[in-house]
Write an enzyme that holds these catalytic residues in place. Structure first.
Site, PDB file in Angstrom:
ATOM      1  NE  ARG A  40      34.733  37.684  44.305  1.00  0.00           N
ATOM      2  CZ  ARG A  40      35.340  36.512  44.463  1.00  0.00           C
ATOM      3  NH1 ARG A  40      36.628  36.434  44.669  1.00  0.00           N
ATOM      4  NH2 ARG A  40      34.634  35.398  44.467  1.00  0.00           N
ATOM      5  CB  THR A  88      42.195  32.758  48.781  1.00  0.00           C
ATOM      6  OG1 THR A  88      41.241  32.369  47.797  1.00  0.00           O
ATOM      7  CG2 THR A  88      41.991  34.183  49.141  1.00  0.00           C
ATOM      8  CB  THR A 124      41.817  34.954  45.750  1.00  0.00           C
ATOM      9  OG1 THR A 124      41.899  33.614  45.305  1.00  0.00           O
ATOM     10  CG2 THR A 124      40.552  35.573  45.181  1.00  0.00           C
ATOM     11  CD  GLU A 163      38.222  34.955  42.204  1.00  0.00           C
ATOM     12  OE1 GLU A 163      37.877  34.040  42.960  1.00  0.00           O
ATOM     13  OE2 GLU A 163      39.384  35.412  42.175  1.00  0.00           O
ATOM     14  CB  SER A 180      34.207  36.312  47.641  1.00  0.00           C
ATOM     15  OG  SER A 180      35.327  35.980  48.407  1.00  0.00           O
ATOM     16  N   GLY A 217      41.142  29.606  51.582  1.00  0.00           N
ATOM     17  CA  GLY A 217      40.480  28.311  51.788  1.00  0.00           C
ATOM     18  C   GLY A 217      39.104  28.161  51.168  1.00  0.00           C
TER      19      GLY A 217
HETATM   20  N1  GLY Z   1      37.868  32.454  45.177  1.00  0.00           N
HETATM   21  C1  GLY Z   1      37.650  32.194  46.539  1.00  0.00           C
HETATM   22  C2  GLY Z   1      36.732  33.169  47.182  1.00  0.00           C
HETATM   23  O1  GLY Z   1      36.541  34.237  46.659  1.00  0.00           O
HETATM   24  O2  GLY Z   1      36.168  32.889  48.186  1.00  0.00           O
END
Ligand code: GLY
Length: 560
Positions: free
Chosen positions: A94, A359, A377, A398, A430, A451
């Site tokens: 992430r 994503t 994503t 993000e 997330s 999604g």
């Molecule tokens: N950016 C979408 C997620 O991380 O859930």
């Protein structure tokens, strides 16, 4: 003979579906299910070269950065769940907030959220995690040389790939920041990305240092200076992907393993399943008003908990065991009544920022039974719309997954909480939910989807469709979806959104309970694999992976 029996069984499991899928015609071969055909082929080529599921996943991730630039990425992040004979683990790649970020980054002098700043500007970009994530996964499980795994992506970027109609249309619609300079071409033309090929080559030669140091890092920081961003060389040098223990639970005897925080996806999925397990959905009827109402009530509670308790586990104590316990589910589900809807105002405190849905997910199994479920994503489609000039890749947006303003309603009228406030080095919450389901102790389903907040409600629906409603995997993936979240999005008091309008009687019953029925665009793009285990005529046990690519997208399976 044995082969025929197994093949017939695999076919039977997919009958009656309009889902594009391939069924392996021989045993002991790996399979990938991914959102873009060139990338699927890149993963399958690595399996054919003797690579394992993690090798194939790494090649696929890099190929998606070339052929699926709206969500595949070098400049974003994600989560990889891995199954081997030794059990399950996961890699958290992430993005993180740069050191210069602070909790008021997206507020004006009056303390109001500045519209679009966390989405369409260079400050929307978190420190990318993808390359470090792939390097860590390779260090732990890779069996082929790192450079070999980059080869398909380098070739696709260097020699180009043929633009399909969907990609050409999607490129033409992108006009934010400098994206139009890069996303060019018509359907049928070759899309060549020389700068990206050079970046991939640096990564192939130097590993993570090919991205987080040297020329690529210099180009990222130059782009930050030009575009007003805050990612610095030290942010890149310090970025670390992490190996994390997945979350684990069960649903009607099936073991379920999914992603731990900083994704809310795994915890939310287990909470949904734990509460639904107390009921018998087939008795209510698939997508009956009773079924939809029950799921909506459960989803409200899960979203409320998510907003209150979930954030970066390295900086915030997330109560994982309590949230995913059956006892907690029983307590939480107790007030649910079939005859009465809980008003949004009566659901407990906390709320959520609005999330982007673009994503992407892929699933891989290899001939040895290893598996990867990977969701990745840039957040919004094409991230923040800023290409790193000279390096040829897009940056994420993000930072929008943090709560821009904890405790105060943002521009969408929703509230974020402390657990997900912006802080330097912190990972934003997330919803990504790469998941494995086990049957009788053996790997059965590998799945996930894009999604935003619909990610875990989609994975939940596919599992319930397969387990409770007896649909084949292909049918479970293709079945129409719905979504409910808390607090309500938009002006209506309590909407449920459907891909396809529900039957008139169902709509009337939901409206009588107080829901507003919304129809929206597609929900999710699932790429899943089921391991079909069969007994052949001679008593041998045969294992056949069957892939299902979502008919909502343009994904394809590819076999070893
Ligand atoms: N950016 C979408 C997620 O991380 O859930």
């Amino acid at each position: 003979m044995r082969m025929l029996a197994v093949f017939a069984l695999a076919l039977a499991s997919c009958a009656g579906s309009d889902v594009r899928q391939d069924i392996l015609r021989s045993l002991e071969k790996g399979l990938v299910a991914a959102p873009e055909p060139n990338a699927s082929e890149a993963g399958a080529a690595i399996l054919r070269a003797g690579g394992n599921a993690v090798d194939a996943a790494i090649a696929l991730q890099f190929a998606l950065a070339v052929t699926f630039p709206n969500a595949g990425n070098l400049g974003g992040g994600g989560f990889m769940l891995v199954h081997t004979k030794d059990g399950e683990t996961s890699f958290d790649y992430r993005e993180t907030a740069p050191a210069a970020a602070h909790r008021d980054l997206f507020l004006d002098a009056k303390g109001d959220v500045i519209p679009g700043m966390s989405l369409d500007t260079a400050k929307a970009a978190g420190v990318p995690g993808t390359v470090a994530g792939m390097a860590l996964a390779h260090k732990r499980f890779g069996s082929l040389p790192w450079e070999r795994l980059l080869e398909p992506a380098i070739r696709l970027a260097e020699e180009g790939w043929t633009l399909d109609a969907w990609s050409a249309r999607s490129f033409a619609s992108q006009r934010r920041n400098n994206s139009a300079d890069y996303l060019t071409g018509k359907a049928g033309e070759r899309f060549v990305q020389k700068e990206l090929a050079a970046t991939l080559r640096r990564i192939a030669e130097k590993g993570r240092d090919g991205f987080y140091a040297g020329e690529t890092a210099r180009l990222i920081v130059e782009e930050m200076k030009r575009s007003g961003g805050i990612i610095a060389l030290r942010d890149l040098a310090r970025y670390e992907a992490k190996e994390r223990k997945p979350v684990e639970g069960s649903y009607r005897g099936h073991r379920v393993v999914s992603m731990a925080p900083p994704s809310s996806g795994g915890i939310a999925l287990l909470q949904l399943l734990n509460m639904l397990e107390r009921h018998d959905p087939p008795l209510l009827g698939f997508h009956s008003a009773e079924h939809l109402h029950l799921v909506a009530e459960i989803e409200k509670r899960v979203f409320a908990d998510r907003s209150e308790y979930l954030g970066d586990p390295d900086l915030y104590p997330v109560p994982v065991a309590r949230l995913t316990s059956k006892e907690y589910a029983a307590e939480r589900a107790k007030p649910i009544s079939p005859a009465k809807k809980t008003a949004p105002g009566d659901v407990t405190h906390g709320a959520l920022p609005r999330e982007k849905e673009e994503t992407t997910h892929f699933s891989v199994v290899d001939r040895w039974g290893n598996a990867v479920s990977n969701t990745t994503t840039l957040n919004g489609s094409y991230g923040c719309g800023i290409f790193v000039r000279g390096a040829g890749f897009l940056l994420n947006n993000e930072m929008d997954d943090f709560s821009a303003k904890p405790g105060v309603p943002n521009m969408f009228g929703v509230i974020g909480r402390e657990a997900n406030a912006i802080a330097p080095g912190k990972r934003m919450l997330s919803s990504m939910c790469p998941t494995f389901v086990f049957k009788e102790g053996k790997l059965w389903l590998v799945l996930g989807t894009p999604g935003g907040p619909t990610i875990f409600t989609t994975v939940f629906q596919v599992i319930v469709n397969r387990v409770d409603f007896g649909k084949t995997l292909a049918e479970a993936v293709a079945a129409p979806r719905f979504h409910h979240q808390w607090p309500p999005l938009g002006k209506d008091a309590d909407p449920i959104s459907f891909e396809k309008p529900p039957a008139d009687a169902v709509k009337a019953a939901l409206e009588k309970l107080g829901y507003a029925v919304h129809v929206r665009g597609r929900i999710g793009d699932v790429h899943a694999i089921e391991i079909v285990r069969a007994v052949g005529f001679h008593g041998e046990r045969a294992v056949v992976p069957v892939g299902a690519c979502d008919p909502r997208g343009m994904g394809r399976t590819a076999s070893e």
